[in-house]
Design a protein around this motif. Sequence first.
Motif, mmCIF file in Angstrom:
data_model
loop_
_atom_site.group_PDB
_atom_site.id
_atom_site.type_symbol
_atom_site.label_atom_id
_atom_site.label_comp_id
_atom_site.label_asym_id
_atom_site.label_seq_id
_atom_site.Cartn_x
_atom_site.Cartn_y
_atom_site.Cartn_z
ATOM 1 N N ASN A 48 27.728 -11.285 -12.136
ATOM 2 C CA ASN A 48 27.358 -12.023 -13.344
ATOM 3 C C ASN A 48 27.109 -13.472 -12.952
ATOM 4 O OD1 ASN A 48 27.752 -9.927 -15.263
ATOM 5 N ND2 ASN A 48 29.947 -10.217 -15.072
ATOM 6 N N SER A 49 25.947 -13.989 -13.280
ATOM 7 C CA SER A 49 25.641 -15.386 -12.985
ATOM 8 C C SER A 49 24.763 -15.951 -14.094
ATOM 9 C CB SER A 49 24.921 -15.508 -11.639
ATOM 10 O OG SER A 49 23.611 -14.995 -11.731
ATOM 11 N N THR A 50 24.398 -17.205 -13.962
ATOM 12 C CA THR A 50 23.517 -17.824 -14.944
ATOM 13 C C THR A 50 22.131 -17.200 -14.917
ATOM 14 O OG1 THR A 50 22.975 -19.544 -13.341
ATOM 15 C CG2 THR A 50 24.744 -20.027 -14.914
ATOM 16 N N ASP A 51 21.797 -16.513 -13.829
ATOM 17 C CA ASP A 51 20.507 -15.824 -13.698
ATOM 18 C C ASP A 51 20.515 -14.450 -14.348
ATOM 19 O OD1 ASP A 51 19.513 -17.962 -12.229
ATOM 20 O OD2 ASP A 51 20.075 -17.058 -10.321
ATOM 21 N N GLY A 52 21.671 -13.987 -14.808
ATOM 22 C CA GLY A 52 21.769 -12.669 -15.419
ATOM 23 C C GLY A 52 22.750 -11.788 -14.686
ATOM 24 N N GLY A 69 35.977 -11.841 -7.605
ATOM 25 C CA GLY A 69 36.535 -12.878 -8.447
ATOM 26 C C GLY A 69 35.542 -13.988 -8.718
ATOM 27 N N CYS A 70 36.059 -15.149 -9.064
ATOM 28 C CA CYS A 70 35.198 -16.291 -9.406
ATOM 29 C C CYS A 70 34.911 -17.139 -8.177
ATOM 30 C CB CYS A 70 35.884 -17.172 -10.448
ATOM 31 S SG CYS A 70 36.202 -16.344 -12.002
ATOM 32 N N VAL A 71 33.735 -17.714 -8.157
ATOM 33 C CA VAL A 71 33.361 -18.621 -7.081
ATOM 34 C C VAL A 71 33.108 -19.987 -7.703
ATOM 35 C CG1 VAL A 71 31.726 -19.089 -5.238
ATOM 36 C CG2 VAL A 71 32.369 -16.740 -5.769
ATOM 37 N N GLN A 73 33.052 -25.616 -12.099
ATOM 38 C CA GLN A 73 31.968 -24.786 -12.630
ATOM 39 C C GLN A 73 31.950 -23.449 -11.900
ATOM 40 O OE1 GLN A 73 28.504 -27.141 -11.898
ATOM 41 N NE2 GLN A 73 28.778 -28.383 -13.722
ATOM 42 N N VAL A 74 31.786 -22.377 -12.645
ATOM 43 C CA VAL A 74 31.692 -21.052 -12.043
ATOM 44 C C VAL A 74 30.226 -20.732 -11.806
ATOM 45 C CG1 VAL A 74 32.121 -18.596 -12.379
ATOM 46 C CG2 VAL A 74 33.831 -20.259 -13.100
ATOM 47 N N VAL A 75 29.873 -20.450 -10.546
ATOM 48 C CA VAL A 75 28.498 -20.125 -10.191
ATOM 49 C C VAL A 75 28.212 -18.660 -10.500
ATOM 50 C CG1 VAL A 75 26.840 -20.005 -8.301
ATOM 51 C CG2 VAL A 75 28.475 -21.877 -8.410
#
Length: 106
Positions: free
Chosen positions: A60-64, A80-82, A88-90
């Motif tokens: 899951n990212s800002t790109d979809g 997990g989260c990066v 900010q989570v990428v």
Amino acid sequence: MPRLLLLVLFSAAVAVVTVDAIMCYVCHSALDYRCGDPFSDPEDLLVTCPDEDGFCVKKNSTDGIQRSCTGSDGESTLEGCVPQGAGQVVFISTVCRSDGCNGSEI
């Protein structure tokens, strides 16, 4: 009798060595609306991964949302989260190891 025992041992060894490649959903929601959540597990998006020791990934990212396969080393995935910058989570990437496990449940 020794031949039968040898055949049984050989069959067991072959069964242990034979590993089926995992099947994962492969798509990107920016290119195919069916890839987003909620996900209805479309059969045509389920593919056999090339690496027999690979994993399924849901990213899951800002790109979809992207669903894919990764190699046995898991090199292209992080569980997990990066974080980046000031918290900010990428992207969030989940890795799993069973057929079709990168559906919307994860």
